[in-house]
Design an enzyme around this catalytic site. Structure first.
Site, mmCIF file in Angstrom:
data_model
loop_
_atom_site.group_PDB
_atom_site.id
_atom_site.type_symbol
_atom_site.label_atom_id
_atom_site.label_comp_id
_atom_site.label_asym_id
_atom_site.label_seq_id
_atom_site.Cartn_x
_atom_site.Cartn_y
_atom_site.Cartn_z
ATOM 1 N N ARG A 221 5.580 -4.113 1.154
ATOM 2 C CA ARG A 221 5.302 -5.034 0.059
ATOM 3 C C ARG A 221 4.755 -6.348 0.622
ATOM 4 O O ARG A 221 5.175 -6.799 1.681
ATOM 5 C CB ARG A 221 6.575 -5.332 -0.747
ATOM 6 C CG ARG A 221 7.034 -4.185 -1.646
ATOM 7 C CD ARG A 221 6.083 -3.947 -2.822
ATOM 8 N NE ARG A 221 6.527 -2.889 -3.723
ATOM 9 C CZ ARG A 221 6.123 -1.621 -3.666
ATOM 10 N NH1 ARG A 221 5.265 -1.233 -2.745
ATOM 11 N NH2 ARG A 221 6.560 -0.747 -4.548
ATOM 12 N N HIS A 269 -3.772 -1.398 -1.507
ATOM 13 C CA HIS A 269 -2.531 -0.710 -1.880
ATOM 14 C C HIS A 269 -2.795 0.790 -2.091
ATOM 15 O O HIS A 269 -2.531 1.351 -3.159
ATOM 16 C CB HIS A 269 -1.923 -1.325 -3.152
ATOM 17 C CG HIS A 269 -0.453 -1.068 -3.283
ATOM 18 N ND1 HIS A 269 0.448 -2.029 -3.699
ATOM 19 C CD2 HIS A 269 0.289 0.045 -3.054
ATOM 20 C CE1 HIS A 269 1.662 -1.508 -3.717
ATOM 21 N NE2 HIS A 269 1.595 -0.249 -3.339
HETATM 22 P P1 NDP Z 1 13.963 4.289 1.440
HETATM 23 O O1 NDP Z 1 14.889 3.608 0.475
HETATM 24 O O2 NDP Z 1 14.060 5.750 1.599
HETATM 25 O O3 NDP Z 1 14.168 3.632 2.894
HETATM 26 C C1 NDP Z 1 14.389 2.262 3.058
HETATM 27 C C2 NDP Z 1 14.779 1.985 4.498
HETATM 28 O O4 NDP Z 1 14.821 0.567 4.686
HETATM 29 C C3 NDP Z 1 16.179 2.529 4.879
HETATM 30 O O5 NDP Z 1 16.169 3.045 6.175
HETATM 31 C C4 NDP Z 1 17.050 1.264 4.808
HETATM 32 O O6 NDP Z 1 18.164 1.259 5.683
HETATM 33 C C5 NDP Z 1 16.063 0.214 5.273
HETATM 34 N N1 NDP Z 1 16.502 -1.107 4.805
HETATM 35 C C6 NDP Z 1 16.635 -1.551 3.539
HETATM 36 N N2 NDP Z 1 17.084 -2.819 3.524
HETATM 37 C C7 NDP Z 1 17.255 -3.182 4.815
HETATM 38 C C8 NDP Z 1 17.721 -4.352 5.456
HETATM 39 N N3 NDP Z 1 18.102 -5.428 4.764
HETATM 40 N N4 NDP Z 1 17.773 -4.366 6.805
HETATM 41 C C9 NDP Z 1 17.396 -3.280 7.529
HETATM 42 N N5 NDP Z 1 16.945 -2.116 6.974
HETATM 43 C C10 NDP Z 1 16.883 -2.084 5.635
HETATM 44 O O7 NDP Z 1 12.491 3.842 1.024
HETATM 45 P P2 NDP Z 1 11.120 4.644 1.232
HETATM 46 O O8 NDP Z 1 11.022 5.022 2.663
HETATM 47 O O9 NDP Z 1 10.975 5.710 0.214
HETATM 48 O O10 NDP Z 1 10.047 3.499 0.856
HETATM 49 C C11 NDP Z 1 10.006 2.291 1.574
HETATM 50 C C12 NDP Z 1 9.103 1.293 0.878
HETATM 51 O O11 NDP Z 1 7.733 1.631 1.069
HETATM 52 C C13 NDP Z 1 9.221 1.209 -0.640
HETATM 53 O O12 NDP Z 1 10.351 0.444 -1.019
HETATM 54 C C14 NDP Z 1 7.924 0.530 -1.037
HETATM 55 O O13 NDP Z 1 8.084 -0.880 -1.026
HETATM 56 C C15 NDP Z 1 6.963 0.934 0.075
HETATM 57 N N6 NDP Z 1 5.906 1.837 -0.420
HETATM 58 C C16 NDP Z 1 4.594 1.429 -0.298
HETATM 59 C C17 NDP Z 1 3.581 2.257 -0.720
HETATM 60 C C18 NDP Z 1 2.148 1.870 -0.540
HETATM 61 O O14 NDP Z 1 1.261 2.557 -1.038
HETATM 62 N N7 NDP Z 1 1.859 0.817 0.170
HETATM 63 C C19 NDP Z 1 3.849 3.569 -1.324
HETATM 64 C C20 NDP Z 1 5.248 3.901 -1.380
HETATM 65 C C21 NDP Z 1 6.226 3.044 -0.944
HETATM 66 P P3 NDP Z 1 19.369 2.292 5.519
HETATM 67 O O15 NDP Z 1 18.794 3.617 6.005
HETATM 68 O O16 NDP Z 1 20.417 1.769 6.418
HETATM 69 O O17 NDP Z 1 19.722 2.310 4.068
HETATM 70 C C1 OXD Z 2 5.312 2.677 -4.434
HETATM 71 C C2 OXD Z 2 4.004 2.088 -4.287
HETATM 72 O O1 OXD Z 2 6.308 1.970 -4.292
HETATM 73 O O2 OXD Z 2 3.013 2.721 -4.701
HETATM 74 O O3 OXD Z 2 5.386 3.886 -4.700
HETATM 75 O O4 OXD Z 2 3.862 1.012 -3.722
#
Ligand code: NDP
Ligand code: OXD
Length: 305
Positions: A221, A269
């Site tokens: 993000r 994006h």
């Molecule tokens: P998940 O919820 O599966 O994974 C999130 C990870 O981040 C987990 O490993 C979590 O740790 C870690 N995390 C969260 N908060 C913290 C923190 N404060 N400190 C350290 N680690 C943290 O999410 P996804 O993998 O499915 O997606 C990740 C992000 O990718 C989405 O939230 C979105 O913003 C972005 N995205 C972007 C897209 C694009 O087109 N650019 C498309 C899709 C997603 P833990 O394992 O310990 O819980």
């Molecule tokens: C998502 C994105 O969060 O598209 O899926 O960014």
């Protein structure tokens, strides 16, 4: 069973049709102000009015992986939120990050520039072992990206909030470990959710811990990144390159320096698009599970992801 849908206008009709086909027993319709109460809402960035008016919801489905925009709204109390988990996004993300890492490690941008100058210069070999890729987040997408990088023998490490004893890559956990985590990375990939804990995390203090010549890939993000701090580090050459797919304001304003910075690769994006087919299938399966009274994986609103 009634389902209301809120999507961008160009995709709305297709979402309604595909959900209806996947759930023939349901009545699926596009949401409009004053719509009758439904059992499920399938939404991306819904207006507050939808959430205020829909008082009978059994679940809200977010048609993206990140729930930050949805959680900024006032949600009906006690209604579970489900998000897309992979649904075809993970492999796209792996592809995007991998190409950025390969271009950086193999110096392909410099070689392309050489061709334009008619130059034949073989750069020194860069050891793969020196190209440590650090991934912030080891969730659904982070794990798939790590797997793709490991398949090409890149050294990978990940940073998470909580320990994962079974993880296939070395993990560092928690804010105290972050500085040390970053200082060993030639490439830093951001795959964190946007939460109060992670907003503005990619600031000067953190990014300057990267070794000189490192690359940043932000695919999570825009609000994770302090734009001016990155620009200062790119200008000084401390960070050699950035791949940026997400921005604080989207579309990125025309006057933003990222558009023209020679060290920035910018995409609108698109690193991992929501694919309607697999997404509808995942949502339909979850609705069927809820209807059978089975547990489903939901977002934890207190954690913010
Ligand atoms: P998940 O919820 O599966 O994974 C999130 C990870 O981040 C987990 O490993 C979590 O740790 C870690 N995390 C969260 N908060 C913290 C923190 N404060 N400190 C350290 N680690 C943290 O999410 P996804 O993998 O499915 O997606 C990740 C992000 O990718 C989405 O939230 C979105 O913003 C972005 N995205 C972007 C897209 C694009 O087109 N650019 C498309 C899709 C997603 P833990 O394992 O310990 O819980
Ligand atoms: C998502 C994105 O969060 O598209 O899926 O960014």
């Amino acid at each position: 069973m009634d389902i209301v849908v809120h999507e961008s206008s160009d995709e709305l009709a297709a979402w309604v049709a595909d959900l209806q086909a996947a759930l023939p027993q349901a009545r699926v319709r596009a949401w409009a102000p004053g719509a009758a109460a439904a059992d499920y809402a399938v939404v991306w960035a819904p207006p507050q009015q939808l959430l205020d008016e829909q008082t009978r919801l059994r679940a809200i489905f977010n048609t993206g992986a990140g729930v930050d925009r949805l959680l900024q709204r006032r949600l009906p109390p006690g209604v579970p939120v489900l998000r897309l988990r992979d649904a075809g996004m993970a492999v796209q993300m792996a592809e995007y990050v991998l190409q950025a890492v390969i271009r950086h490690h193999r110096g392909l941008d410099a070689l392309t520039a050489q061709q334009a100058q008619g130059q034949w210069v073989q750069p020194p070999v860069r050891e793969r072992a020196d190209c440590v890729v650090g991934i912030l987040g080891h969730g659904v997408l982070g794990q798939r990206v790590a797997q793709a990088l490991q398949a090409l023998d890149y050294p990978v490490r990940a940073w998470t909030r909580s320990p994962h004893p079974q993880a296939a890559v070395p993990l560092m956990v928690g804010r105290e470990a972050l500085g040390d985590f970053v200082s060993g990375c030639a490439v830093l990939v951001n795959l964190l959710p946007l939460t109060p804990d992670t907003e503005g995390l990619l600031d000067h203090a953190l990014l300057s811990r990267l070794p000189r010549g490192a690359m940043l890939v932000n695919v999570a993000r825009g609000a994770h990144l302090v734009d001016e701090d990155l620009l200062a580090l790119l200008d000084s050459g401390h960070i050699a390159r950035a791949w940026l797919d997400v921005f604080r304001q989207e579309p990125l304003p025309a006057a933003h320096r990222f558009w023209r910075h020679p060290s920035v690769h910018l995409t609108p994006h698109t690193s991992a698009r929501t694919l309607r087919g697999p997404s509808v299938a995942q949502i339909a399966q979850a609705i069927a599970a809820i209807e059978r009274g089975e547990p489903v994986s939901t977002v934890d609103p207190t954690r913010g992801y």
